[in-house]
Design a protein around this motif. Structure first.
Motif, PDB file in Angstrom:
ATOM      1  N   ARG A 141       0.819  -1.213   0.000  1.00 27.32           N
ATOM      2  CA  ARG A 141       0.000   0.000   0.000  1.00 27.32           C
ATOM      3  C   ARG A 141       0.855   1.266   0.000  1.00 27.32           C
ATOM      4  N   ILE A 142       2.182   1.098  -0.108  1.00 29.93           N
ATOM      5  CA  ILE A 142       3.089   2.244   0.006  1.00 29.93           C
ATOM      6  C   ILE A 142       3.930   2.434  -1.251  1.00 29.93           C
ATOM      7  N   VAL A 143       4.430   1.343  -1.835  1.00 33.55           N
ATOM      8  CA  VAL A 143       5.410   1.392  -2.925  1.00 33.55           C
ATOM      9  C   VAL A 143       4.731   1.183  -4.278  1.00 33.55           C
ATOM     10  N   ASP A 144       5.216   1.901  -5.284  1.00 34.11           N
ATOM     11  CA  ASP A 144       4.777   1.695  -6.665  1.00 34.11           C
ATOM     12  C   ASP A 144       5.656   0.597  -7.261  1.00 34.11           C
ATOM     13  N   ASN A 145       5.175  -0.632  -7.194  1.00 34.84           N
ATOM     14  CA  ASN A 145       5.974  -1.781  -7.622  1.00 34.84           C
ATOM     15  C   ASN A 145       6.331  -1.726  -9.103  1.00 34.84           C
ATOM     16  N   ALA A 146       5.412  -1.279  -9.927  1.00 37.29           N
ATOM     17  CA  ALA A 146       5.674  -1.260 -11.372  1.00 37.29           C
ATOM     18  C   ALA A 146       6.861  -0.349 -11.687  1.00 37.29           C
ATOM     19  N   LYS A 147       6.901   0.820 -11.055  1.00 39.09           N
ATOM     20  CA  LYS A 147       8.015   1.729 -11.294  1.00 39.09           C
ATOM     21  C   LYS A 147       9.324   1.151 -10.767  1.00 39.09           C
ATOM     22  N   VAL A 148       9.256   0.519  -9.597  1.00 39.55           N
ATOM     23  CA  VAL A 148      10.469  -0.062  -9.018  1.00 39.55           C
ATOM     24  C   VAL A 148      11.026  -1.138  -9.940  1.00 39.55           C
ATOM     25  N   ARG A 149      10.173  -2.056 -10.378  1.00 45.62           N
ATOM     26  CA  ARG A 149      10.652  -3.157 -11.227  1.00 45.62           C
ATOM     27  C   ARG A 149      11.221  -2.633 -12.546  1.00 45.62           C
ATOM     28  N   ALA A 150      10.550  -1.635 -13.122  1.00 46.60           N
ATOM     29  CA  ALA A 150      11.050  -1.076 -14.381  1.00 46.60           C
ATOM     30  C   ALA A 150      12.395  -0.374 -14.180  1.00 46.60           C
ATOM     31  N   TRP A 151      12.543   0.318 -13.091  1.00 49.10           N
ATOM     32  CA  TRP A 151      13.766   1.082 -12.836  1.00 49.10           C
ATOM     33  C   TRP A 151      14.972   0.182 -12.600  1.00 49.10           C
ATOM     34  N   ILE A 152      14.758  -0.922 -11.847  1.00 51.12           N
ATOM     35  CA  ILE A 152      15.906  -1.767 -11.500  1.00 51.12           C
ATOM     36  C   ILE A 152      16.134  -2.905 -12.484  1.00 51.12           C
ATOM     37  N   ALA A 153      15.303  -2.976 -13.525  1.00 48.48           N
ATOM     38  CA  ALA A 153      15.454  -4.071 -14.494  1.00 48.48           C
ATOM     39  C   ALA A 153      16.860  -4.147 -15.078  1.00 48.48           C
ATOM     40  N   PRO A 154      17.448  -3.027 -15.530  1.00 44.23           N
ATOM     41  CA  PRO A 154      18.815  -3.133 -16.082  1.00 44.23           C
ATOM     42  C   PRO A 154      19.851  -3.510 -15.030  1.00 44.23           C
ATOM     43  N   VAL A 155      19.614  -3.170 -13.803  1.00 42.21           N
ATOM     44  CA  VAL A 155      20.543  -3.529 -12.722  1.00 42.21           C
ATOM     45  C   VAL A 155      20.513  -5.038 -12.501  1.00 42.21           C
ATOM     46  N   LEU A 156      19.316  -5.613 -12.529  1.00 41.41           N
ATOM     47  CA  LEU A 156      19.183  -7.053 -12.327  1.00 41.41           C
ATOM     48  C   LEU A 156      19.807  -7.838 -13.478  1.00 41.41           C
ATOM     49  N   GLU A 157      19.747  -7.269 -14.675  1.00 39.01           N
ATOM     50  CA  GLU A 157      20.307  -7.958 -15.836  1.00 39.01           C
ATOM     51  C   GLU A 157      21.828  -7.947 -15.834  1.00 39.01           C
ATOM     52  N   ARG A 158      22.417  -7.054 -15.063  1.00 35.86           N
ATOM     53  CA  ARG A 158      23.864  -6.864 -15.097  1.00 35.86           C
ATOM     54  C   ARG A 158      24.613  -8.032 -14.466  1.00 35.86           C
ATOM     55  N   ALA A 159      24.077  -8.608 -13.383  1.00 37.10           N
ATOM     56  CA  ALA A 159      24.748  -9.714 -12.689  1.00 37.10           C
ATOM     57  C   ALA A 159      23.935 -10.982 -12.867  1.00 37.10           C
ATOM     58  N   PRO A 160      24.566 -12.079 -13.283  1.00 38.92           N
ATOM     59  CA  PRO A 160      23.810 -13.317 -13.568  1.00 38.92           C
ATOM     60  C   PRO A 160      23.108 -13.888 -12.350  1.00 38.92           C
ATOM     61  N   THR A 161      23.602 -13.604 -11.155  1.00 41.20           N
ATOM     62  CA  THR A 161      22.961 -14.167  -9.963  1.00 41.20           C
ATOM     63  C   THR A 161      21.837 -13.286  -9.425  1.00 41.20           C
ATOM     64  N   SER A 162      21.652 -12.100  -9.977  1.00 46.68           N
ATOM     65  CA  SER A 162      20.594 -11.219  -9.480  1.00 46.68           C
ATOM     66  C   SER A 162      19.230 -11.876  -9.654  1.00 46.68           C
ATOM     67  N   HIS A 163      18.299 -11.490  -8.775  1.00 45.72           N
ATOM     68  CA  HIS A 163      17.049 -12.243  -8.703  1.00 45.72           C
ATOM     69  C   HIS A 163      15.919 -11.327  -8.253  1.00 45.72           C
ATOM     70  N   LEU A 164      14.745 -11.441  -8.890  1.00 44.80           N
ATOM     71  CA  LEU A 164      13.555 -10.676  -8.528  1.00 44.80           C
ATOM     72  C   LEU A 164      12.446 -11.638  -8.125  1.00 44.80           C
TER      73      LEU A 164
END
Length: 678
Positions: free
Chosen positions: A623-646
């Motif tokens: 009820r506090i965080v905009d999940n869609a914006k968060v996921r879109a923003w950190i998507a390139p960060v997660l792709e950078r390291a093979p072990t990153s995980h969402l």
């Protein structure tokens, strides 16, 4: 089937939405004894309100009373007939602690009625629950502007019956009565009436009471407890002299108290509180005796009592021949959160009618209760409030480079291979991470380190975060402190803590010991609802400072934190914890609001430059965080390291309150994968 009767006792402390003051006490919380009676899978609930200034009971005395008699009650009170017999046989013991017995008896009546698939009224052979019941407006001792605001509210809501607490300042008390007359006329309220409650104001100087009450010079339909409880002669003299009934509250706890007034000059109204007189059965006995005497009856309420006592009081009120007034049923108007649903509260005109559909707005949306729901026990769904989480961690202090001491909690070894650092959110502190920390240490040999942010939790200067640079420096100093004791540091941030974690991780990611970044329901972007609430709160405070020409120092101008427990979770134990948490941050300096905004903006750029393995978890019920914006923003960060995980889970924002085991399993698994590939 398990047919053993069990009783569970706990203390209930529910926060109130406003402070309520009268001559005997000021309350910010409702304090009750809560009892759960269980047998064969069914559970009944009861409540008592120990008040030292009413019955002499304290929390300690009630615990002692129940501790001494609980086993006997469980062994001897297995049926309604047993309860009736116990009430008679132990009358003097109940007189000594009426609220304790009230809570026990109410829970047993609820349980027995459910076993017979009947209402408590049906169990006792009384008319079915219904109504309508009409409740009184109550005015405590507050600043005049608050009192006038309340009178406005009551008049708008159609209430015509006012109970006014006297404070002992004649001018102030006269003004309250004049304000009622003025505002009732302005709103076009007709046939309104007033009674006053002195709460034994002149107990030590009874001779002063009569002159004061004459000087009020107002039409009153009753004067409640002007002198010491049971000072019958003085009460009689006041009633005769003023021609006004005396309302007996603290003076009327037992049948002997009632008999004291037989044949005494004057007129009287009984105010009967179910908890004060020792429960429903004793209350019904008193009602019969009051009816026989032809007295009017007010069924009263203690400040902060829950809907269970409201429901029991409705049963008692329905048996009165002359019901002069009814008090209570403020429910969610006054109480932040109850241990039962629905929350019983009066509506338009002070009316509450259980024979019709009952609707209330809850955090989950509109909840409608049909009339037949009240036909089983008390008709409420309850639970036993959770006890405090046991403290098993180490609590210590780290002195920062500027001399400020920051408290932290440590679970697990003080030296090891891995430590997980968890940074808390804006309203919270390190203790909120206890469920997660204990779940992590149960699944691994990792240590968990959770500091209180500057100006939060156990630290000095509550609500003052210092500066943006200083808050980030604090995190970096924590990490360097831990790097001397652990080989690998895994930096986690929950909610707003994710902002600080992102900035610190970006600054220190080239250090060999910093191994991963863990983002739990990260507050990188607030959703539209929460953002608008923050903006409105800031604007309102700024407007008030300007409008009233206030000039507080920069460290004395505070903004309320616009969050409530249900923003974090709807899980009962988590709500209990948040409501009772005395260390949470409820206001921030205006300067700190800007600091928070600055850290959030820094985190947006910082997270994009993080090259560490990143774990991120979002919650579908956030009820506090905009999940869609968060996921879109950190998507390139997660792709950078093979072990990153969402990961996405079906919880509220405070996932550690709802799925601590699941979260700990995910985090431990991710850390192990990072360690294996390092």
């Amino acid at each position: 089937m398990d047919d053993v009767l069990r009783l569970q006792f706990s203390e209930l402390r529910v926060p109130l939405k406003m402070t309520f003051r009268h001559a005997s006490a000021a309350r910010t919380h409702g304090e009750s004894l809560w009892v759960e009676a269980s047998r064969g899978g069914l559970r009944g609930y009861g409540e008592g309100c120990p008040r030292p200034y009413v019955t002499g009971e304290t929390r300690e005395s009630v615990r002692a009373w129940l501790g001494a008699r609980g086993p006997q009650i469980m062994a001897e009170c297995g049926s309604l007939a047993d309860v009736r017999a116990w009430t008679v046989a132990h009358e003097k013991e109940i007189d000594a602690s009426p609220s304790a017995w009230c809570a026990v008896e109410m829970a047993l009546l609820d349980l027995f009625a459910q076993e017979q698939e009947a209402s408590v009224e049906g169990l006792l052979g009384l008319r079915p629950p219904g109504g309508p019941h009409r409740y009184s407006a109550v005015l405590g001792n507050d600043e005049r502007w608050k009192t006038r605001f309340l009178i406005d509210q009551y008049c708008i809501l159609g209430l015509t019956d006012f109970k006014v607490k006297l404070g002992g300042d004649l001018g102030v008390d006269q003004q309250k009565l004049a304000d009622i007359a003025e505002l009732a006329a302005w709103h076009g309220v007709e046939s309104w009436r007033v009674r006053v409650d002195a709460n034994n104001l002149w107990a030590d100087s009874p001779a002063d009471a009569l002159g004061y009450l004459k000087a009020l010079d107002a039409p009153l339909f009753g004067i409640e407890e002007p002198v010491a409880p049971r000072d019958a002669q003085m009460q009689s003299a006041i009633s005769v002299e003023l021609g006004v009934p005396i309302i007996l509250d603290e003076s009327l706890c037992t049948m002997a108290d009632l008999e004291r007034y037989d044949g005494l000059a004057g007129t009287y109204i009984a105010n009967l509180k179910v908890s004060r007189v020792g429960g429903v059965l004793r209350g019904l006995r008193l009602v019969d005796a009051i009816n026989e005497r032809g007295w009017p009856l007010i069924v009263g309420a203690h400040v902060g009592e829950t809907s269970v006592l409201t429901r029991a009081a409705m049963l008692v009120a329905a048996q009165a021949d002359d019901l002069a007034a009814q008090e209570g049923a403020f429910g969610s108007r006054l109480i932040e959160r109850e241990p039962v649903t629905p929350s019983l509260r009066w509506g338009r005109g002070g009316r509450l009618d259980l024979s019709q559909l009952y609707a209330e707005v809850t955090p989950e949306g509109l909840h409608v209760t049909p009339p037949d729901a009240w036909g089983r026990g008390w008709g409420t769904t309850g639970r036993a409030p959770s006890t405090s989480w046991p403290e098993r961690e180490k609590v210590a202090v780290q002195s920062m480079s500027d001399g400020y001491d920051i408290h932290y909690r440590l679970w697990g070894p003080e030296q090891a291979d891995d430590v997980v650092v968890v940074l808390h959110g804006g309203m919270s502190h390190s203790l909120w991470q206890r469920p997660l920390a204990e779940a992590i240490t149960a699944r691994s040999d990792y240590a968990v380190f959770a500091p209180d942010r500057r100006g939060c939790g156990l630290n000095d200067g509550r609500g003052d975060l210092g500066s943006a640079d200083r808050t980030i420096d604090d995190v970096e100093e924590h990490l360097r402190f831990l790097a001397e004791r652990y080989q690998r540091v895994h930096l986690a941030g929950w909610c707003q803590g994710a902002q600080y974690a992102a900035v610190a991780a970006h600054e220190l990611q080239d250090e060999e010991w910093l191994s991963s970044l863990l983002l739990v329901t990260p507050g990188l972007f607030w959703n539209a609802r929460f953002r608008s609430v923050i903006d409105m709160t800031e604007r309102v405070v700024q407007h008030l400072l300007t409008h009233f020409d206030l000039g507080p120092d920069r460290d004395e101008s505070f903004v309320p934190v616009p969050l409530q427990a249900t923003d974090f979770t709807l899980e009962p134990d988590g709500l209990d914890f948040i409501d009772a948490d005395a260390l949470k941050t409820t206001e921030l300096t205006l300067k700190s609001v800007v600091v928070m905004d600055e850290v959030q903006e820094r985190s947006w750029e910082a997270i994009l430059g993080v090259r560490l393995p990143v774990f991120a978890l979002t919650a579908t019920g956030d009820r506090i965080v905009d999940n869609a914006k968060v996921r879109a923003w950190i998507a390139p960060v997660l792709e950078r390291a093979p072990t990153s995980h969402l990961v996405e889970v079906d919880t509220g924002h405070a996932v550690q309150f709802e799925l601590a085991d699941r979260l700990a399993t995910e985090l431990v698994s991710f850390i192990r994968s990072c360690t294996a590939t390092a």
